[in-house]
Design a protein around this motif. Structure first.
Motif, PDB file in Angstrom:
ATOM      1  N   ILE A 100       0.865  -1.185   0.000  1.00 40.92           N
ATOM      2  CA  ILE A 100       0.000   0.000   0.000  1.00 40.92           C
ATOM      3  C   ILE A 100       0.902   1.235   0.000  1.00 40.92           C
ATOM      4  N   VAL A 101       0.346   2.393  -0.371  1.00 40.66           N
ATOM      5  CA  VAL A 101       1.108   3.654  -0.347  1.00 40.66           C
ATOM      6  C   VAL A 101       0.263   4.723   0.335  1.00 40.66           C
ATOM      7  N   HIS A 102       0.879   5.455   1.275  1.00 36.15           N
ATOM      8  CA  HIS A 102       0.180   6.546   1.967  1.00 36.15           C
ATOM      9  C   HIS A 102       0.227   7.830   1.145  1.00 36.15           C
ATOM     10  N   HIS A 103      -0.595   8.811   1.532  1.00 37.06           N
ATOM     11  CA  HIS A 103      -0.695  10.048   0.735  1.00 37.06           C
ATOM     12  C   HIS A 103       0.621  10.808   0.663  1.00 37.06           C
ATOM     13  N   THR A 104       1.532  10.509   1.605  1.00 35.31           N
ATOM     14  CA  THR A 104       2.836  11.172   1.595  1.00 35.31           C
ATOM     15  C   THR A 104       3.803  10.486   0.637  1.00 35.31           C
ATOM     16  N   GLY A 105       3.363   9.389   0.024  1.00 41.50           N
ATOM     17  CA  GLY A 105       4.271   8.618  -0.820  1.00 41.50           C
ATOM     18  C   GLY A 105       5.012   7.559  -0.024  1.00 41.50           C
ATOM     19  N   PHE A 106       4.715   7.435   1.275  1.00 42.44           N
ATOM     20  CA  PHE A 106       5.387   6.430   2.101  1.00 42.44           C
ATOM     21  C   PHE A 106       4.770   5.061   1.822  1.00 42.44           C
TER      22      PHE A 106
END
Ligand SMILES: [Cu+2]
Length: 505
Positions: A334-340
């Protein structure tokens, strides 16, 4: 990490104004920097590999993130051509105030042994999602490139017992020294040279010595408490690999409940992080909120790459295809909105399922025998791993090149992009402990890459090039051992999966 990095370490800790004045703490911190180990997005494969263009220069970038943050990341840049004169590197936060406050870039050092290679060090001061700006200058003008870098502390270093004993002895010498100085100062400091102290002065000396012992011991006890509290805070902020819970529902529906063990929002200096991890901020990565990989263990002959739908915050579900019973290892990207990016891991025992037909980008194979060089594909095609006989070494970045051939051995025609790219590869160790999902552009998440490039990103460049029958992935195995490489490509509307076995020295 090198000795040079250690000396740099103490320097930057001072600039950052971080409280590392305590020499023992600084020493321990420096030792911690020198331990190699880390794991997160991708599992136990923390190094970032990236293949891209800065202007007209084709670069292969390898970044080794620090195992502990703050810390130093090592960056190596290999230019495909000899016409690069200078490369500068600069770490920037992906989001938050710090993203706007750029310090001066550092000039990467050209390697003595290979003029195509440049080395640099990157100061990663906080946890979270970073991007590295790489600027190249040379005969073909200037160009720049951004590479996303997720940075977390993955562990707290323990002090070596021998070092602890040595420091304790040295500390005792210091205590004895302080007490001795206090005693001498009150006994004989005011006496003329050579005169013996009287009984009264001796007694006063002893009393002051006792007071000095009490004060110094008190300081040691308080210091120990501060140290332990700080270490506990730090340990809470260490990144923990999230373990999802998987459950099979009737009808072959697989339910996935994500975990978020890294929810701490306040760091040790009381600052709320702009990129704390939550589960309601996921963004699609090459078109899907989740890329789910299922591999039957230990034979690894049943392999699936599926795309579950989000049913509610932190919950996903997917219809399983027809597959054989067995113990399946789960990796969910998965990817978070920060690109993490994160990889959630899990496992499940599945019965034989008649399953539903695969649709969309879902693909896999229930019976994939691995090969060292030529993998037979379902439709009669085959995939050839183009590599010479030289042994594969750990932590060395190389291009893994694969060629698709038709049944007569000719280069396959009709290749198509699969989820926007010429191919997708999963590198998985046979013990299931190492996992990396890699693309022709490298091991970074595509969502993070688009974010890092910002306005300059040319989406069409990624999509438009008609894929050739050859696909390559830049990657380096993190440790010796046996691995499987699953490569997926699309030809004439069908997704094909190949399996290769690799031994890494
Ligand atoms: Cu992919």
């Amino acid at each position: 990490m090198t000795l040079a990095a250690k000396s740099d370490g103490s320097h930057a800790l001072r600039i950052a104004g971080v409280s590392f004045a305590h020499p023992i703490k600084l020493l321990v911190f420096t030792l911690m920097l020198s331990f190699p180990l880390a794991s997160w997005a991708h599992v136990n494969s923390p190094d970032v590999y990236f293949d891209g263009y800065a202007g007209k220069y084709h670069l292969l970038v390898t970044i080794t993130p620090p195992p502990v943050v703050p810390g130093i990341a090592e960056i190596q840049i290999r230019s495909a051509t000899a016409d690069v004169q200078q490369i500068t590197v600069l770490p920037l936060k992906m989001v938050g105030v710090a993203a706007e406050l750029a310090p001066t870039p550092d000039v990467a050092e050209r390697s003595q042994s290979d003029p195509h290679v440049f080395h640099g060090k990157l100061w990663i001061m906080t946890r979270g999602s970073w991007k590295i700006q790489i600027q190249a200058e040379g005969a073909k003008g200037a160009g720049e490139l951004f590479v996303p870098l997720p940075a977390v502390s993955t562990y707290s270093g323990k002090m070596h017992a021998a070092l602890g004993a040595l420091l304790a002895v040295l500390g005792l010498v210091l205590v004895a020294g302080i007490v001795g100085i206090v005693g001498a100062a009150t006994r004989e400091a005011s006496l003329p040279s050579g005169q013996e102290p009287a009984a009264e002065e001796r007694r006063r000396g002893y009393r002051r010595e006792v007071i000095a012992v009490v004060l110094v011991l008190g300081a040691i006890v308080l210091g120990d408490r501060w140290w332990r509290a700080d270490a506990a805070t730090n340990a809470r902020l260490n990144y923990k690999v999230p373990h999802l819970t998987a459950q099979l529902q009737s009808g072959g529906l697989l339910d996935l409940r994500l975990a978020n063990p890294n929810v701490s929002e306040v760091d040790r200096y009381g600052v709320v992080s702009a990129d704390k991890l939550v589960l309601n901020d996921l963004v699609p990565d090459h078109g899907h909120l989740m890329h789910l990989f299922l591999v039957r263990m230990p034979d690894m002959q049943s392999f699936w790459h599926l795309h579950p739908r989000q049913t509610s915050e932190g919950n996903f579900a997917v219809d399983l295809p027809a597959l054989a019973a067995g113990h399946y290892q789960i990796f969910a990207d998965i990817v978070h909105h920060t690109g993490f990016p994160e990889t959630q891991v899990g496992e499940i025992d599945l019965p034989a399922l008649s399953g539903s037909a695969l649709s969309g980008d879902d693909a896999g194979d229930p019976d994939l025998a691995p090969s060292a060089t030529v993998s037979q594909l379902r439709d009669g095609d085959r995939m050839v791993w183009e590599h010479d006989s030289s042994p594969i070494r750990a932590n060395v970045p190389v291009w893994f090149r694969f060629r698709v051939e038709d049944k007569d051995g000719r280069p396959a025609t009709g290749m198509e992009n699969y989820m926007g790219m010429a191919g997708h590869a999963a590198f998985i160790s046979t013990d299931g402990k190492v996992f990396a999902h890699v693309h022709p552009a490298g091991s970074v998440s595509m969502a993070a890459e688009i974010m890092a490039e910002g306005a300059q990103h040319d989406m069409s460049a990624m999509q438009s090039a008609p894929p050739s029958p050859e696909v390559s992935f830049p990657y380096g195995f993190p440790r010796p051992g046996d691995y499987r490489i699953f490569v997926q490509v699309k030809r004439a509307g069908k997704i094909e999966t190949a399996s290769f076995s690799a031994h890494v020295n």
